[in-house]
Write a protein that holds these residues in place. Structure first.
Motif, mmCIF file in Angstrom:
data_model
loop_
_atom_site.group_PDB
_atom_site.id
_atom_site.type_symbol
_atom_site.label_atom_id
_atom_site.label_comp_id
_atom_site.label_asym_id
_atom_site.label_seq_id
_atom_site.Cartn_x
_atom_site.Cartn_y
_atom_site.Cartn_z
ATOM 1 N N HIS A 136 -4.616 -11.726 4.976
ATOM 2 C CA HIS A 136 -4.241 -10.692 3.992
ATOM 3 C C HIS A 136 -5.491 -9.940 3.527
ATOM 4 O O HIS A 136 -6.573 -10.500 3.479
ATOM 5 C CB HIS A 136 -3.567 -11.352 2.782
ATOM 6 N N GLU A 138 -6.513 -7.807 0.145
ATOM 7 C CA GLU A 138 -6.136 -7.304 -1.184
ATOM 8 C C GLU A 138 -7.133 -6.226 -1.595
ATOM 9 O O GLU A 138 -8.334 -6.342 -1.314
ATOM 10 C CB GLU A 138 -6.144 -8.445 -2.209
ATOM 11 N N ARG A 178 -3.787 -0.109 0.963
ATOM 12 C CA ARG A 178 -3.499 -1.531 1.142
ATOM 13 C C ARG A 178 -2.473 -1.728 2.259
ATOM 14 O O ARG A 178 -2.648 -2.566 3.152
ATOM 15 C CB ARG A 178 -2.972 -2.112 -0.176
ATOM 16 N N ASN A 182 -3.389 -3.496 5.865
ATOM 17 C CA ASN A 182 -2.711 -4.766 6.169
ATOM 18 C C ASN A 182 -1.844 -4.644 7.414
ATOM 19 O O ASN A 182 -1.840 -5.532 8.273
ATOM 20 C CB ASN A 182 -1.870 -5.233 4.977
ATOM 21 N N ILE A 186 -3.175 -7.542 9.946
ATOM 22 C CA ILE A 186 -2.579 -8.874 9.732
ATOM 23 C C ILE A 186 -2.246 -9.542 11.069
ATOM 24 O O ILE A 186 -1.737 -8.904 11.988
ATOM 25 C CB ILE A 186 -1.326 -8.778 8.824
#
Length: 340
Positions: A136, A138, A178, A182, A186
């Motif tokens: 992840h 953030e 974000r 991601n 990911i």
């Protein structure tokens, strides 16, 4: 019992006595201390045969014998299985490692614990980033023109970076960033994630391009392996307890540990969490390590080895106990990191 089996029992007894006393072992002491079920004359004959086979040798100043590297190797190879640690030892390991706060703390605790359990030098390799995947990313807005990136990998590594944007950014654009980053990274291995991130700015919407360029250049630094962070050591002072264990040079061993490259190469061979590797004396390629034995194993989650963990000590070591401790600590480290 065949003559070969009996001779192996004599070798096992010599290894046990020499490891515990550091004194060359004579036939009389073997008969007195071990229930071998044969006469002193038979033990002397067996010792002569073991010496002819290069499994034990006689130091110049003594009537007793000591195991050779070849003798230790046979002893280790004939260990039918590694003895399990006691329930109390396992609980102590678990509770000590369970309290760790993050990856750095888990690894620091593991080397300290392993050094205490084995009374040798403990070494652990940081999870190699080439095998880690992105769990992840953030993004936190610290000020209107400054962001904090928090990259989390499946190996438990948490990397924080600050990005100065040179321009103001709103919450909506932070959310877009974000989601974009991601969805790009990911579940990708870090090298692939780095390549994907590098291509993002040119594909981005014009109003995000400048911000994304700055964010991506900082993020790529987190995705690239840093060789200098790869190894942690604990208990180096344990090697100085008995300088006689290192007839070549203890200083050479300490310098090799400091340089790390030699030890990394040894740990890199430990690719299987189930198999404890033991390299004894001359089996170590590096000349500086020829007076040592290295006991190592991989740690990680099923099907994914994060790195290696092990112990470096003299060839005169408690192999069964050391192998059990290395395997147990590695198993707990793997469990804790895989569960994070």
């Amino acid at each position: 019992m065949s003559a070969d089996d009996r001779r192996f029992e004599v070798l096992r007894a010599i290894v046990a006595d020499y490891v515990s006393t550091h004194e060359p072992v004579g036939s009389k002491a073997l008969v007195e201390r071990h229930n071998l079920g044969v006469s002193s004359a038979t033990v002397r004959n067996d010792m002569a045969a073991l010496e002819d086979d290069g499994l034990i040798t006689q130091p110049h100043t003594s009537a007793g014998r000591v195991p050779t590297d070849k003798g230790y190797r046979l002893f280790v190879d004939r260990l039918s299985e590694i003895k399990p640690l006691s329930g109390a030892e396992r609980r102590a390991i678990h509770s000590f490692l369970e309290g760790a706060l993050d990856l750095d703390d888990v690894l620091r605790r593991s080397v300290r614990l392993l050094a205490q359990l084995t009374r040798q030098v403990a070494v652990v390799q940081y999870p190699t980033l080439t095998r880690a995947t992105v769990r992840h990313l953030e993004i936190v807005r610290i000020t209107p023109a400054r962001l904090m990136l928090v990259l989390i990998t499946d190996t438990g590594r948490v990397d924080q970076r600050i990005v100065d944007l040179g321009d103001v950014i709103g919450d909506e654009d932070v959310a877009r960033l974000r989601n974009l980053l991601n969805s790009t990274m990911i579940e990708q291995r870090l090298p692939e994630a780095s390549a994907s991130v590098a291509e993002l700015p040119e594909k981005a919407a014009p109003e995000l391009r400048d911000v994304l360029t700055r964010v991506c250049s900082v993020l790529i630094e987190s995705l690239v392996d840093h060789p200098e962070e790869r190894l942690l050591l604990g208990g180096t002072a344990n090697l100085t307890r008995n300088v006689a264990d290192f007839p070549g040079s203890l200083r050479q061993v300490l310098e090799a540990l400091e340089e790390q490259v030699v030890v990394l190469r040894l740990l890199a061979a430990a690719r299987d969490p189930g198999t404890v590797l033991v390299r004894i004396g001359v089996e170590n390629e590096a000349m500086e390590m020829r007076d040592t034995s290295v006991v190592s194993v991989g740690y990680g989650s099923p099907g994914n080895v994060f790195g290696g963990i092990g112990v470096v000590g003299p060839t005169r070591m408690d192999y069964p106990g050391t192998m059990a401790a290395v395997r147990a600590v590695a198993a707990y480290v793997g469990e804790i990191l895989a569960g994070r």
